[in-house]
Design a protein around this motif. Structure first.
Motif, PDB file in Angstrom:
ATOM      1  N   ALA A  83      19.024  72.144  47.734  1.00  0.00           N
ATOM      2  CA  ALA A  83      19.340  73.367  47.001  1.00  0.00           C
ATOM      3  C   ALA A  83      20.000  73.058  45.664  1.00  0.00           C
ATOM      4  O   ALA A  83      19.786  73.766  44.675  1.00  0.00           O
ATOM      5  N   ALA A  84      20.762  71.962  45.608  1.00  0.00           N
ATOM      6  CA  ALA A  84      21.438  71.615  44.357  1.00  0.00           C
ATOM      7  C   ALA A  84      20.469  71.175  43.269  1.00  0.00           C
ATOM      8  O   ALA A  84      20.830  71.142  42.092  1.00  0.00           O
ATOM      9  N   ARG A  85      19.215  70.814  43.647  1.00  0.00           N
ATOM     10  CA  ARG A  85      18.257  70.336  42.651  1.00  0.00           C
ATOM     11  C   ARG A  85      17.194  71.380  42.324  1.00  0.00           C
ATOM     12  O   ARG A  85      16.213  71.061  41.654  1.00  0.00           O
ATOM     13  N   LEU A  86      17.386  72.616  42.774  1.00  0.00           N
ATOM     14  CA  LEU A  86      16.368  73.629  42.499  1.00  0.00           C
ATOM     15  C   LEU A  86      16.240  73.900  41.002  1.00  0.00           C
ATOM     16  O   LEU A  86      15.137  74.114  40.489  1.00  0.00           O
ATOM     17  N   ARG A  87      17.370  73.911  40.311  1.00  0.00           N
ATOM     18  CA  ARG A  87      17.293  74.154  38.862  1.00  0.00           C
ATOM     19  C   ARG A  87      16.574  73.013  38.158  1.00  0.00           C
ATOM     20  O   ARG A  87      15.811  73.230  37.218  1.00  0.00           O
ATOM     21  N   ASP A  88      16.820  71.790  38.610  1.00  0.00           N
ATOM     22  CA  ASP A  88      16.106  70.650  38.021  1.00  0.00           C
ATOM     23  C   ASP A  88      14.608  70.748  38.304  1.00  0.00           C
ATOM     24  O   ASP A  88      13.779  70.439  37.440  1.00  0.00           O
ATOM     25  N   ALA A  89      14.278  71.168  39.529  1.00  0.00           N
ATOM     26  CA  ALA A  89      12.865  71.336  39.860  1.00  0.00           C
ATOM     27  C   ALA A  89      12.227  72.411  38.990  1.00  0.00           C
ATOM     28  O   ALA A  89      11.089  72.260  38.523  1.00  0.00           O
ATOM     29  N   ALA A  90      12.962  73.500  38.754  1.00  0.00           N
ATOM     30  CA  ALA A  90      12.432  74.561  37.892  1.00  0.00           C
ATOM     31  C   ALA A  90      12.202  74.055  36.471  1.00  0.00           C
ATOM     32  O   ALA A  90      11.198  74.370  35.831  1.00  0.00           O
ATOM     33  N   GLN A  91      13.135  73.240  35.956  1.00  0.00           N
ATOM     34  CA  GLN A  91      12.968  72.699  34.607  1.00  0.00           C
ATOM     35  C   GLN A  91      11.751  71.776  34.541  1.00  0.00           C
ATOM     36  O   GLN A  91      11.001  71.775  33.555  1.00  0.00           O
ATOM     37  N   ALA A  92      11.548  70.989  35.604  1.00  0.00           N
ATOM     38  CA  ALA A  92      10.379  70.101  35.616  1.00  0.00           C
ATOM     39  C   ALA A  92       9.089  70.908  35.631  1.00  0.00           C
ATOM     40  O   ALA A  92       8.095  70.528  34.999  1.00  0.00           O
ATOM     41  N   MET A  93       9.084  72.027  36.335  1.00  0.00           N
ATOM     42  CA  MET A  93       7.877  72.855  36.386  1.00  0.00           C
ATOM     43  C   MET A  93       7.639  73.582  35.065  1.00  0.00           C
ATOM     44  O   MET A  93       6.510  73.750  34.623  1.00  0.00           O
ATOM     45  N   ARG A  94       8.706  74.018  34.427  1.00  0.00           N
ATOM     46  CA  ARG A  94       8.567  74.778  33.191  1.00  0.00           C
ATOM     47  C   ARG A  94       8.233  73.903  31.990  1.00  0.00           C
ATOM     48  O   ARG A  94       7.892  74.401  30.934  1.00  0.00           O
ATOM     49  N   ALA A  95       8.365  72.567  32.158  1.00  0.00           N
ATOM     50  CA  ALA A  95       8.081  71.674  31.040  1.00  0.00           C
ATOM     51  C   ALA A  95       6.615  71.724  30.639  1.00  0.00           C
ATOM     52  O   ALA A  95       6.268  71.487  29.479  1.00  0.00           O
ATOM     53  N   ASP A  96       5.720  72.029  31.583  1.00  0.00           N
ATOM     54  CA  ASP A  96       4.281  72.079  31.302  1.00  0.00           C
ATOM     55  C   ASP A  96       3.844  73.549  31.316  1.00  0.00           C
ATOM     56  O   ASP A  96       3.115  73.995  32.187  1.00  0.00           O
ATOM     57  N   ASP A  97       4.315  74.305  30.348  1.00  0.00           N
ATOM     58  CA  ASP A  97       4.112  75.754  30.369  1.00  0.00           C
ATOM     59  C   ASP A  97       2.653  76.130  30.175  1.00  0.00           C
ATOM     60  O   ASP A  97       2.190  77.151  30.687  1.00  0.00           O
ATOM     61  N   THR A  98       1.918  75.322  29.433  1.00  0.00           N
ATOM     62  CA  THR A  98       0.500  75.638  29.200  1.00  0.00           C
ATOM     63  C   THR A  98      -0.271  75.660  30.518  1.00  0.00           C
ATOM     64  O   THR A  98      -1.063  76.571  30.790  1.00  0.00           O
TER      65      THR A  98
END
Length: 539
Positions: A83-98
């Motif tokens: 749960a503590a890494r959910l924000r990091d996971a979200a940032q990794a997913m949002r890095a490839d917005d296209t």
């Protein structure tokens, strides 16, 4: 046309346009696909959230085998994301917005027909609020699964209101006593959200608190307090603080035995807000002798708010605490009470010197050093030969604290004591007092019984003024004891240039030249040249 059907037709069209596939190209692609699938599985087993975006994209791949492999890896990965890494996971997913925009809402429909919920949970981290909302509403139509909770809790404080509302709808499915243990496992994440001071987080924490205190929740709260981390224990104690007195007392007894000293200290603070009882007094008495300074400090601090008679009884036990800071605070509180002689702590220390417990004797000796006079030094001298090294070293420190300047020679003799702690304490105080007679120290270097005493005497010689220490360093550099020689060479290596105004006096220069001449081949030629250049390079 439905999205799954459209995807199927698109795949058939691409197959027909390609015609018969080239077998050589297929064989060449098989090996990279196998390696990629293996890498996905390994990342999923490790809980590596950085590949989350790649897996979600791959589940929509036109190659059915690759899509199935990605779906399996995604199903393994999502429950393993902390749960503590959910924000990091979200940032990794949002890095490839296209790539995310290319997937869009159709991906939610794809997962809505799938057998597992992992893809939907991954999409709750999507950069688009519409996708997050759709994913949450799709999750809300499924049977409750504990795997969902970290993702739902994260979205409960989302910046987009429709997403928060969808998260609340999905969370409501879990607010039943049967899910109490699943919520207890998420207390750390809830405690973290509490610190963000969001109204949604406070409401959710309150709902979970009511759930965990409900009759049908069983002992989920107590089990979490017993086995959880510090953050879990803090959250559990905050919830237990709103419970009935009997359940609060049971929770505090569990917290008082927690492995984490900060949790035990938190329990002490909570106990002090509970009416007096036998269980409370027993736990506070155990806390008074707790091995952790933080716990004992909380018990002593609480004495400030007690009535005078109870405060004196509470403080009395801390006058012989192993920690000097707690002894000082206890003496301060003792004087504040007002009744009784102010010198009572010193009398207690003197009488405790004959106690059978070495820890009490050591604390008493230290206490005399803190509040006694030079006349008490003679009372402590016999303790230097005590069988307990703790008592002996405490006696040496106390004597040096009471009458150090007059006992420099005596402290120098203690450098060669049998107990290592005694020599260590004597060396520390000699360093504070500016050292001892160099002749005595040189005698110790030559004749001390213990190697540690020779090293400490050499260290005190090398801690003197620069040019006086240089003479001894040159003498020690050729010593037969390799440890002393290395100690001196290390000092010479650190020797640096000085301002011309700090040049040696003629007497010091004469002694240095004589020491250089006596050092002979024991001193390396480059070191000899360095010293001559530093001292007389400008002459």
């Amino acid at each position: 046309m439905s999205e799954p059907r459209a995807g199927c037709i698109g795949w058939l069209a691409r197959l027909l346009r390609g015609g018969a596939s080239n077998s050589a190209a297929a064989g060449a692609a098989a090996e990279p696909d196998a390696a990629r699938t293996s890498a996905w599985r390994a990342a999923a087993e490790r809980g590596d959230w950085r590949c989350l975006a790649e897996l979600v994209r791959a589940t929509r791949d036109s190659d059915f085998d690759r899509a199935d492999a990605a779906s399996e890896a995604l199903a393994q990965l999502v429950p393993r994301i902390p749960a503590a890494r959910l924000r990091d996971a979200a940032q990794a997913m949002r890095a490839d917005d296209t790539a995310w925009k290319a997937l869009g809402l159709s991906t939610v429909a794809h997962y809505d027909t799938d057998a597992h919920v992992a893809g939907l949970l991954a999409l709750t981290l999507h950069s688009s609020g519409h996708v997050r909302e759709r994913a949450l509403r799709a999750v809300a139509h499924r049977a409750p699964d504990p795997v969902e909770l970290p993702f739902l809790i994260e979205r409960a404080v989302d910046s987009v209101q429709p997403v928060r509302m969808a998260a609340e709808t999905a969370i409501a499915r879990h607010l039943a006593p049967v899910h109490a243990r699943a919520w207890a496992a998420q207390l750390e994440q809830l405690q973290h959200l509490q610190r963000r001071e969001r109204a949604e987080a406070a409401r959710l924490f309150g709902s979970v608190a009511k759930l965990l205190l409900a009759p049908g929740a069983g002992a989920a709260l107590e089990d979490a307090l017993r086995a959880g981390s510090r953050a879990v224990a803090e959250a559990a104690l905050a919830i237990a603080g709103t419970a009935e007195p009997a359940r609060l007392a049971a929770a505090l007894e569990i917290a008082s035995a927690h492995a984490d000293p900060f949790v035990r200290a938190h329990a002490v603070r909570a106990w002090l807000r509970v009416p007096a009882s036998a269980a409370r007094d027993a736990c506070l008495e155990r806390a008074r002798t707790d091995r952790s300074l933080f716990v004992r400090r909380e018990v002593l601090r609480a004495a400030v708010d007690l009535p005078a008679a109870e405060r004196r009884a509470r403080v009395h036990g801390f006058l012989l605490d192993p920690c000097a800071a707690l002894r000082f605070l206890a003496r301060h509180l003792w004087k504040q009470v007002g009744d009784g002689p102010a010198e009572a702590p010193l009398e207690l220390y003197r009488s405790a010197l004959s106690d059978a417990d070495a820890r009490i004797v050591a604390a008493a000796a230290s206490g005399i050093g803190e509040c006694g006079s030079a006349a008490d030094a003679a009372l402590l001298e016999p303790l230097v030969e005590h069988a307990s090294p703790r008592v002996a070293s405490a006696a040496v420190r106390a004597i040096a604290q009471l009458d150090g300047p007059a006992r420099v020679a005596w402290l120098a003799v203690q450098l060669d004591a049998s107990a290592a702690g005694v020599g260590r304490a004597a060396a520390a105080w000699l360093a504070k007092l500016g050292g001892a007679d160099p002749a005595v120290l040189r005698t110790l270097v030559a004749r001390a019984r213990h190697a540690r005493a020779r090293r400490r005497a050499a260290a005190l010689l090398l801690a003197r003024a620069r040019y006086d220490a240089l003479v001894d360093a040159l003498e020690l550099a050729g010593h037969s004891d390799p440890e002393l020689a290395q100690q001196a060479r290390a000092w010479l290596e650190r020797l640096g240039p000085t301002a011309p105004s700090h040049a040696p006096t003629p007497e010091q220069e004469q002694r240095i030249r004589a020491a250089l001449a006596r050092s002979g081949p024991a001193l390396a030629q480059d070191m000899r040249a360095k010293i001559e250049r530093l001292l007389w390079g400008s002459k």
